[in-house]
Design an enzyme around this catalytic site. Structure first.
Site, mmCIF file in Angstrom:
data_model
loop_
_atom_site.group_PDB
_atom_site.id
_atom_site.type_symbol
_atom_site.label_atom_id
_atom_site.label_comp_id
_atom_site.label_asym_id
_atom_site.label_seq_id
_atom_site.Cartn_x
_atom_site.Cartn_y
_atom_site.Cartn_z
ATOM 1 N N ARG A 21 -9.587 12.574 5.498
ATOM 2 C CA ARG A 21 -10.532 13.644 5.876
ATOM 3 C C ARG A 21 -10.355 14.027 7.343
ATOM 4 O O ARG A 21 -10.327 15.216 7.697
ATOM 5 C CB ARG A 21 -11.958 13.128 5.615
ATOM 6 C CG ARG A 21 -13.086 13.994 6.116
ATOM 7 C CD ARG A 21 -14.407 13.331 5.737
ATOM 8 N NE ARG A 21 -15.574 14.047 6.228
ATOM 9 C CZ ARG A 21 -16.146 13.799 7.392
ATOM 10 N NH1 ARG A 21 -15.656 12.877 8.207
ATOM 11 N NH2 ARG A 21 -17.216 14.493 7.759
ATOM 12 N N ASP A 128 -5.131 -6.080 5.024
ATOM 13 C CA ASP A 128 -4.571 -7.349 5.518
ATOM 14 C C ASP A 128 -4.729 -7.590 7.025
ATOM 15 O O ASP A 128 -4.606 -8.726 7.485
ATOM 16 C CB ASP A 128 -3.079 -7.434 5.159
ATOM 17 C CG ASP A 128 -2.847 -7.415 3.657
ATOM 18 O OD1 ASP A 128 -3.791 -7.716 2.906
ATOM 19 O OD2 ASP A 128 -1.718 -7.092 3.235
ATOM 20 N N HIS A 253 -8.467 -8.363 -6.510
ATOM 21 C CA HIS A 253 -8.512 -6.951 -6.112
ATOM 22 C C HIS A 253 -9.907 -6.396 -5.837
ATOM 23 O O HIS A 253 -10.008 -5.259 -5.362
ATOM 24 C CB HIS A 253 -7.803 -6.095 -7.164
ATOM 25 C CG HIS A 253 -6.310 -6.216 -7.079
ATOM 26 N ND1 HIS A 253 -5.629 -7.288 -7.588
ATOM 27 C CD2 HIS A 253 -5.375 -5.421 -6.508
ATOM 28 C CE1 HIS A 253 -4.332 -7.137 -7.357
ATOM 29 N NE2 HIS A 253 -4.154 -6.020 -6.699
#
Ligand code: F6P
Length: 323
Positions: A21, A128, A253
């Site tokens: 955005r 990460d 996940h």
């Protein structure tokens, strides 16, 4: 520069949409057309390239994932794949790129830039936090909060049953998610790749910790570390200390999803706008990060260096505060 493109690549991370955005609205603010490349480098190769407007990025700042989709492209690792990608960019009149991703994304961007010279600026998007040149990568803070939330819940049941839990978190080869969630979750131990523990050390620490009449014991294990994953370590520990009631939980996940935290939305917005403005001012081959609150530019090649500055202090925090 009249036409630029933005894409996301590699593992998605909460806050990528906020960054897209900012790139789109930043480009439009400077009267530059902006295209979205869908599915990372695969989309570049296949010409999955479409114009974006201000409305294209409405109502996405709070959404995780990436509206541009993501992929890990095997074809882009080949010379032929990169040639196709270059031809597609030329056909669409793209003169500059903003790449949002992690290690793999910047490795690809660096090679592509060396071969074809299309100006490229990177934004660190990965849970990460393993990129040198930024204190936080986009998505890291949300992933840590998700892990923390899970750790708090596991602590509830661990405490009721006097159990030891090994909780595995993501991070590929980086222990940042493990360390930060271990500190925030009051864990008794963190096992990370940057400072590997032998099985003997882990067992020794557990025996001492349990001996201090702990009623629950949380070990946060970073994936990709030695001596094995959380399940393997737990099995070995159980063999050595059969009396312990041991359980394993692998968070997986879920750490990549969920509405981005305020920290991630704000850094993604700052980095996205700074990335466009860096590109328009002629910078290339760099990642935009935030260090000590300030925007910093780091050459792609340096972002692969290991960042260990806070590791020792964070390990000490876990050790001292868990006693
Ligand atoms: O790089 C982000 C990450 O979530 C790592 O923490 C993890 O090792 C990897 O991606 C998992 O990748 P995939 O979603 O392709 O299985």
């Amino acid at each position: 520069m009249k036409n630029i493109a933005v894409f996301t690549s590699g593992g998605d991370a909460p806050g990528m949409n906020a960054c897209i955005r900012a790139v789109v609205r930043g480009a439009l603010h400077h009267n530059v057309n902006v295209f979205g490349i869908y599915r990372g480098y695969n989309g570049m190769i296949n010409g999955d390239i479409h114009p974006l407007t201000s409305q294209s990025v409405s109502n996405i700042i709070q959404r995780a994932g990436t509206i541009l989709k993501s992929a890990r492209s095997a074809e882009f690792r080949t010379k032929e794949g990169r040639k196709k990608a270059y031809e597609q960019l030329r056909a669409h009149g793209i003169e500059g790129l903003v790449a949002i991703g992690g290690n793999g994304t910047f490795t690809g961007a660096q090679i592509f830039y060396e071969e074809y010279g299309i100006p490229t600026v990177g934004a660190p998007g990965t849970i990460d936090n393993d990129l040198y040149g930024t204190d936080f990568t986009i998505g890291f803070d949300t992933a840590v909060n998700t892990a923390l939330n899970a750790i708090d819940k596991i602590r509830d049941t661990a405490d009721s049953h006097d159990r030891v839990f090994f909780i595995e978190v993501m991070g590929r080869n980086s222990g940042y998610i493990a360390l930060r969630s271990a500190i925030g979750g009051g864990a008794e131990m963190a096992i990370i790749p940057e400072k590997p523990n032998s099985l003997d050390e882990i067992i020794e620490k557990l025996k001492t910790g349990w001996g201090r009449a702990k009623r629950s014991y949380i070990v946060v294990v970073a994936e990709g570390q030695q001596p094995g994953n959380a399940t393997e370590i737990a099995q070995k520990v159980k063999k050595e200390i059969p009396d312990l009631d041991v359980r394993v939980s692998t968070l997986g996940h879920i750490q990549r999803g969920g509405s981005p935290s305020a920290v991630d939305r704000v850094i993604a917005s700052r980095i996205g706008l700074a990335a466009v403005e860096a590109l328009l001012s002629g910078k290339s081959g760099i990642m935009v990060g935030i260090v000590n609150g300030r925007i910093k530019y780091t050459p792609f090649k340096e972002t692969f260096k290991q960042k260990n500055e806070q590791i020792a202090e964070m390990i000490r925090l876990v050790e001292v505060l868990s006693k």
